[in-house]
Design a protein around this motif. Sequence first.
Motif, PDB file in Angstrom:
ATOM      1  N   UNK A   1      64.836  33.501 -79.758  1.00 19.59           N
ATOM      2  CA  UNK A   1      65.599  34.655 -79.289  1.00 19.59           C
ATOM      3  C   UNK A   1      67.098  34.412 -79.417  1.00 19.59           C
ATOM      4  N   UNK A   2      67.521  33.200 -79.107  1.00 22.59           N
ATOM      5  CA  UNK A   2      68.935  32.831 -79.210  1.00 22.59           C
ATOM      6  C   UNK A   2      69.037  31.653 -80.176  1.00 22.59           C
TER       7      UNK A   2
ATOM      8  N   UNK B   1      64.669  39.846 -86.868  1.00 27.83           N
ATOM      9  CA  UNK B   1      64.933  41.265 -86.622  1.00 27.83           C
ATOM     10  C   UNK B   1      63.629  42.009 -86.354  1.00 27.83           C
ATOM     11  N   UNK B   2      62.592  41.725 -87.152  1.00 27.10           N
ATOM     12  CA  UNK B   2      61.282  42.349 -86.943  1.00 27.10           C
ATOM     13  C   UNK B   2      60.693  41.955 -85.591  1.00 27.10           C
ATOM     14  N   UNK B   3      60.870  40.679 -85.234  1.00 23.95           N
ATOM     15  CA  UNK B   3      60.347  40.180 -83.967  1.00 23.95           C
ATOM     16  C   UNK B   3      61.026  40.869 -82.786  1.00 23.95           C
ATOM     17  N   UNK B   4      62.350  41.023 -82.872  1.00 18.55           N
ATOM     18  CA  UNK B   4      63.086  41.716 -81.803  1.00 18.55           C
ATOM     19  C   UNK B   4      62.617  43.162 -81.685  1.00 18.55           C
ATOM     20  N   UNK B   5      62.465  43.838 -82.799  1.00 17.78           N
ATOM     21  CA  UNK B   5      62.052  45.239 -82.781  1.00 17.78           C
ATOM     22  C   UNK B   5      60.659  45.385 -82.163  1.00 17.78           C
ATOM     23  N   UNK B   6      59.728  44.525 -82.561  1.00 17.72           N
ATOM     24  CA  UNK B   6      58.370  44.579 -82.027  1.00 17.72           C
ATOM     25  C   UNK B   6      58.352  44.329 -80.525  1.00 17.72           C
ATOM     26  N   UNK B   7      59.184  43.388 -80.079  1.00 20.04           N
ATOM     27  CA  UNK B   7      59.280  43.081 -78.653  1.00 20.04           C
ATOM     28  C   UNK B   7      59.846  44.277 -77.883  1.00 20.04           C
ATOM     29  N   UNK B   8      60.870  44.892 -78.455  1.00 16.92           N
ATOM     30  CA  UNK B   8      61.497  46.045 -77.808  1.00 16.92           C
ATOM     31  C   UNK B   8      60.524  47.226 -77.715  1.00 16.92           C
ATOM     32  N   UNK B   9      59.793  47.478 -78.798  1.00 17.24           N
ATOM     33  CA  UNK B   9      58.833  48.591 -78.812  1.00 17.24           C
ATOM     34  C   UNK B   9      57.718  48.363 -77.791  1.00 17.24           C
ATOM     35  N   UNK B  10      57.248  47.098 -77.716  1.00 18.98           N
ATOM     36  CA  UNK B  10      56.124  46.785 -76.831  1.00 18.98           C
ATOM     37  C   UNK B  10      56.534  46.670 -75.370  1.00 18.98           C
TER      38      UNK B  10
ATOM     39  N   UNK C   1      67.267  51.056 -72.410  1.00 17.87           N
ATOM     40  CA  UNK C   1      68.300  51.087 -73.434  1.00 17.87           C
ATOM     41  C   UNK C   1      68.247  49.802 -74.251  1.00 17.87           C
ATOM     42  N   UNK C   2      68.400  49.906 -75.573  1.00 18.25           N
ATOM     43  CA  UNK C   2      68.259  48.734 -76.441  1.00 18.25           C
ATOM     44  C   UNK C   2      69.301  47.659 -76.131  1.00 18.25           C
ATOM     45  N   UNK C   3      70.506  48.074 -75.764  1.00 21.68           N
ATOM     46  CA  UNK C   3      71.552  47.095 -75.414  1.00 21.68           C
ATOM     47  C   UNK C   3      71.178  46.326 -74.145  1.00 21.68           C
ATOM     48  N   UNK C   4      70.636  47.042 -73.180  1.00 24.35           N
ATOM     49  CA  UNK C   4      70.224  46.414 -71.918  1.00 24.35           C
ATOM     50  C   UNK C   4      69.055  45.466 -72.171  1.00 24.35           C
TER      51      UNK C   4
ATOM     52  N   UNK D   1      70.282  42.210 -73.774  1.00 23.28           N
ATOM     53  CA  UNK D   1      70.952  41.290 -72.851  1.00 23.28           C
ATOM     54  C   UNK D   1      69.982  40.710 -71.824  1.00 23.28           C
ATOM     55  N   UNK D   2      69.130  41.571 -71.266  1.00 21.03           N
ATOM     56  CA  UNK D   2      68.203  41.097 -70.241  1.00 21.03           C
ATOM     57  C   UNK D   2      67.212  40.065 -70.755  1.00 21.03           C
ATOM     58  N   UNK D   3      66.871  40.180 -72.041  1.00 23.44           N
ATOM     59  CA  UNK D   3      65.901  39.255 -72.621  1.00 23.44           C
ATOM     60  C   UNK D   3      66.553  38.124 -73.402  1.00 23.44           C
ATOM     61  N   UNK D   4      67.890  38.026 -73.240  1.00 29.27           N
ATOM     62  CA  UNK D   4      68.664  36.894 -73.771  1.00 29.27           C
ATOM     63  C   UNK D   4      68.477  36.703 -75.278  1.00 29.27           C
ATOM     64  N   UNK D   5      68.589  37.807 -75.996  1.00 28.89           N
ATOM     65  CA  UNK D   5      68.609  37.735 -77.452  1.00 28.89           C
ATOM     66  C   UNK D   5      70.036  37.510 -77.918  1.00 28.89           C
TER      67      UNK D   5
END
Length: 330
Positions: free
Chosen positions: A212-213, A222-231, A237-240, A243-247
């Motif tokens: 993540x970091x 990028x694909x991993x972040x998107x999949x995590x965000x969708x799931x 909010x994507x910005x929140x 930050x909350x998931x320390x990417x």
Amino acid sequence: MGIKLLISLFFAFIVLGCDTNSKSKKFEIIRKHYNIKIAVDLSNRITNPSYKCSISDIDIVNSILNLIYPTITNYQRKINQYDKYELDFINKKHINDYSVNTQNCVIDLAKFKNNQLLRNEYLGVFKSTSQFKTEKLNFLNEFTKLIQAVNANNDHGSDLFTYLQNLTEQDIITKELVVEDENEKLINKTENIIIILTDGYIETSNINDNNKMSKDLSFDKINSFRNDFIANGHGENIDVFFKNNKYGIIPTKNALLANTKILVMQLFDRNATSGKNKYEPSDMEIIKLFWTDWLLRSGVKQENFKLIQNTETTSPIKAEQIICSFLGII
């Protein structure tokens, strides 16, 4: 009489004192000089035929060279411009890999110091041919030769983290040159600018770890972040969520970046087809999210960087407009 004399002397002292102070104040002049580095991502974005940009890196470099004189050189200045323009290498191994003549990849107006006559002769102010025009052509030819030579066998990726981390005071000029006489104080300040040409994906065989970091921003990350965000975003909010998931990309620790402006051009969305996004959020949205967070936490001021995707540079004229706007040349 004695008291009147003392009063007269007292007021005379005040007047003389004020006059002395006014004479000691010097008229301050600030002269800005440009230190511009062009750093090009020489990775698979050059060799992959699926990367279709409106204009090439060669077009953009040519646009920068065309702006040097008279647009940049004469902007709010007439004499003693110490500007320097050079091609820099994100990975120094590429210099030997492609036998680059680095002497052809620099234009230095500072070498003339305060001899404006020599600078004018170099620029060809009063004639059609000049050493500057020859060096400008040599610069473009050397860069063109480099781009045409890039191949997958020498693809070391684009380690932009290490590139920014390793910038030194020889690269970023922070020292001010002050020249004074009886009436004036001339302060010479350098504006350090790095123009990075990259697709925005930071991938090297040395640092790709998909954490993540980390120091990279790979296609897989990028694909991993998107999949995590969708799931797991749950309407967040994507910005929140970011930050909350320390990417993020690990911030560089280079204090010189506080004195640096960074213009990133040619950002490219690998998942966009026919101008449409294949996924939501798009690669471009994620790239800009990661890059913005990274540059801010690395000490680059918000007003000192700009991220430009390839769809914004539709022509060399548009590229020149973007560059001039970034430099503050209206």
